[in-house]
Motif scaffolding. Structure first.
Motif, PDB file in Angstrom:
ATOM      1  N   PHE A  25       0.871  -1.164   0.000  1.00 53.50           N
ATOM      2  CA  PHE A  25       0.000   0.000   0.000  1.00 53.50           C
ATOM      3  C   PHE A  25       0.908   1.213   0.000  1.00 53.50           C
ATOM      4  O   PHE A  25       1.734   1.379   0.894  1.00 53.50           O
ATOM      5  CB  PHE A  25      -0.908  -0.022   1.236  1.00 53.50           C
ATOM      6  N   PHE A  26       0.796   2.042  -1.010  1.00 58.70           N
ATOM      7  CA  PHE A  26       1.674   3.192  -1.169  1.00 58.70           C
ATOM      8  C   PHE A  26       0.897   4.464  -0.886  1.00 58.70           C
ATOM      9  O   PHE A  26       0.039   4.864  -1.667  1.00 58.70           O
ATOM     10  CB  PHE A  26       2.241   3.229  -2.595  1.00 58.70           C
ATOM     11  N   LYS A 116      -2.763  26.368  -3.443  1.00 61.81           N
ATOM     12  CA  LYS A 116      -2.458  25.402  -4.494  1.00 61.81           C
ATOM     13  C   LYS A 116      -1.233  24.608  -4.056  1.00 61.81           C
ATOM     14  O   LYS A 116      -0.219  25.196  -3.653  1.00 61.81           O
ATOM     15  CB  LYS A 116      -2.182  26.127  -5.809  1.00 61.81           C
ATOM     16  N   ILE A 117      -1.350  23.283  -4.123  1.00 60.80           N
ATOM     17  CA  ILE A 117      -0.258  22.414  -3.676  1.00 60.80           C
ATOM     18  C   ILE A 117       0.106  21.442  -4.787  1.00 60.80           C
ATOM     19  O   ILE A 117      -0.769  20.860  -5.423  1.00 60.80           O
ATOM     20  CB  ILE A 117      -0.666  21.628  -2.410  1.00 60.80           C
ATOM     21  N   LYS A 118       1.403  21.287  -4.996  1.00 57.37           N
ATOM     22  CA  LYS A 118       1.918  20.189  -5.817  1.00 57.37           C
ATOM     23  C   LYS A 118       2.534  19.201  -4.843  1.00 57.37           C
ATOM     24  O   LYS A 118       3.370  19.573  -4.023  1.00 57.37           O
ATOM     25  CB  LYS A 118       2.978  20.661  -6.800  1.00 57.37           C
ATOM     26  N   ASN A 119       2.087  17.954  -4.907  1.00 56.61           N
ATOM     27  CA  ASN A 119       2.621  16.915  -4.031  1.00 56.61           C
ATOM     28  C   ASN A 119       2.860  15.669  -4.884  1.00 56.61           C
ATOM     29  O   ASN A 119       1.933  14.927  -5.177  1.00 56.61           O
ATOM     30  CB  ASN A 119       1.651  16.614  -2.887  1.00 56.61           C
ATOM     31  N   ASN A 131      -1.239  10.352  -2.162  1.00 60.03           N
ATOM     32  CA  ASN A 131      -0.844  11.301  -1.124  1.00 60.03           C
ATOM     33  C   ASN A 131      -2.086  12.069  -0.683  1.00 60.03           C
ATOM     34  O   ASN A 131      -2.746  12.696  -1.504  1.00 60.03           O
ATOM     35  CB  ASN A 131       0.224  12.261  -1.639  1.00 60.03           C
ATOM     36  N   ILE A 132      -2.380  12.003   0.597  1.00 60.89           N
ATOM     37  CA  ILE A 132      -3.550  12.678   1.154  1.00 60.89           C
ATOM     38  C   ILE A 132      -3.073  13.858   1.983  1.00 60.89           C
ATOM     39  O   ILE A 132      -2.157  13.730   2.798  1.00 60.89           O
ATOM     40  CB  ILE A 132      -4.368  11.711   2.028  1.00 60.89           C
ATOM     41  N   VAL A 133      -3.696  15.025   1.761  1.00 58.01           N
ATOM     42  CA  VAL A 133      -3.328  16.236   2.498  1.00 58.01           C
ATOM     43  C   VAL A 133      -4.592  16.796   3.143  1.00 58.01           C
ATOM     44  O   VAL A 133      -5.562  17.105   2.459  1.00 58.01           O
ATOM     45  CB  VAL A 133      -2.688  17.288   1.566  1.00 58.01           C
ATOM     46  N   PHE A 146      -3.698  13.309  -4.051  1.00 62.53           N
ATOM     47  CA  PHE A 146      -2.750  13.410  -5.153  1.00 62.53           C
ATOM     48  C   PHE A 146      -2.362  12.004  -5.593  1.00 62.53           C
ATOM     49  O   PHE A 146      -2.172  11.123  -4.748  1.00 62.53           O
ATOM     50  CB  PHE A 146      -1.491  14.172  -4.710  1.00 62.53           C
ATOM     51  N   GLN A 147      -2.235  11.820  -6.893  1.00 61.88           N
ATOM     52  CA  GLN A 147      -1.804  10.537  -7.439  1.00 61.88           C
ATOM     53  C   GLN A 147      -1.211  10.766  -8.818  1.00 61.88           C
ATOM     54  O   GLN A 147      -1.207  11.902  -9.307  1.00 61.88           O
ATOM     55  CB  GLN A 147      -2.969   9.558  -7.503  1.00 61.88           C
TER      56      GLN A 147
END
Length: 157
Positions: A25-26, A116-119, A131-133, A146-147
């Motif tokens: 699980f990533f 605005k976020i880049k992850n 990626n959960i923020v 984010f994926q």
């Protein structure tokens, strides 16, 4: 009665089959809190130790691990507040068994109407990475996911 036994047998069979399947699980989880008194957005990111050490190509027990994690986060997380890019300051990291906690912040944040976020953390290494923020700003909670193919997202307050 026969139906119950059949369902129970099928359930046991399925549990047995899945117990031998290795599922990776990533994911990462980031908490973003606005601190009104210091006008700072504080980021806390939880990563899998094995995954991040594989991405930065260094053992987490070595002295250079934190410096490599800092570089990695700086290259994979960007923030823009109200349309203006904000500098992120790395404040530390901590290895805790299977997890690495990474701390960074954006200072001088007086008011947020858009964030605005880049992850892209670990997305290049693990295509199924999610990626959960979670962002808390003045009592409001917003969640971004984010994926691969969706490394940037924006929320408004």
């Amino acid at each position: 009665m026969k139906k119950s036994i059949l369902i129970l047998s099928l359930g046991i069979l399925l549990v047995g089959l899945f117990s031998f399947t290795a599922l990776d699980f990533f994911s990462s989880m980031t908490k973003v809190d606005y601190i009104d008194g210091t006008k700072t957005l504080k980021f806390t990111t939880k990563l899998n130790t094995g995954h991040i050490s594989q991405a930065v190509k260094i053992d987490p027990a070595t002295a250079g691990f934190e410096a490599e994690v800092k570089k990695y986060v700086n290259n994979n997380v960007d923030v823009a507040i109200n349309g203006a890019a904000k500098q992120l300051t790395f404040t530390g990291s901590q290895v805790n068994g299977e997890s690495v906690w990474v701390y960074y912040e954006a200072s001088g944040v007086s008011d947020i109407s858009s964030l605005k976020i880049k992850n892209s953390i670990l997305i290049g290494q693990f295509p199924k990475q999610v990626n959960i923020v979670n962002i808390t700003y003045k009592g409001a909670l917003k969640t971004l996911n984010f994926q691969k193919g969706k490394e940037t997202a924006e929320v408004t307050f």
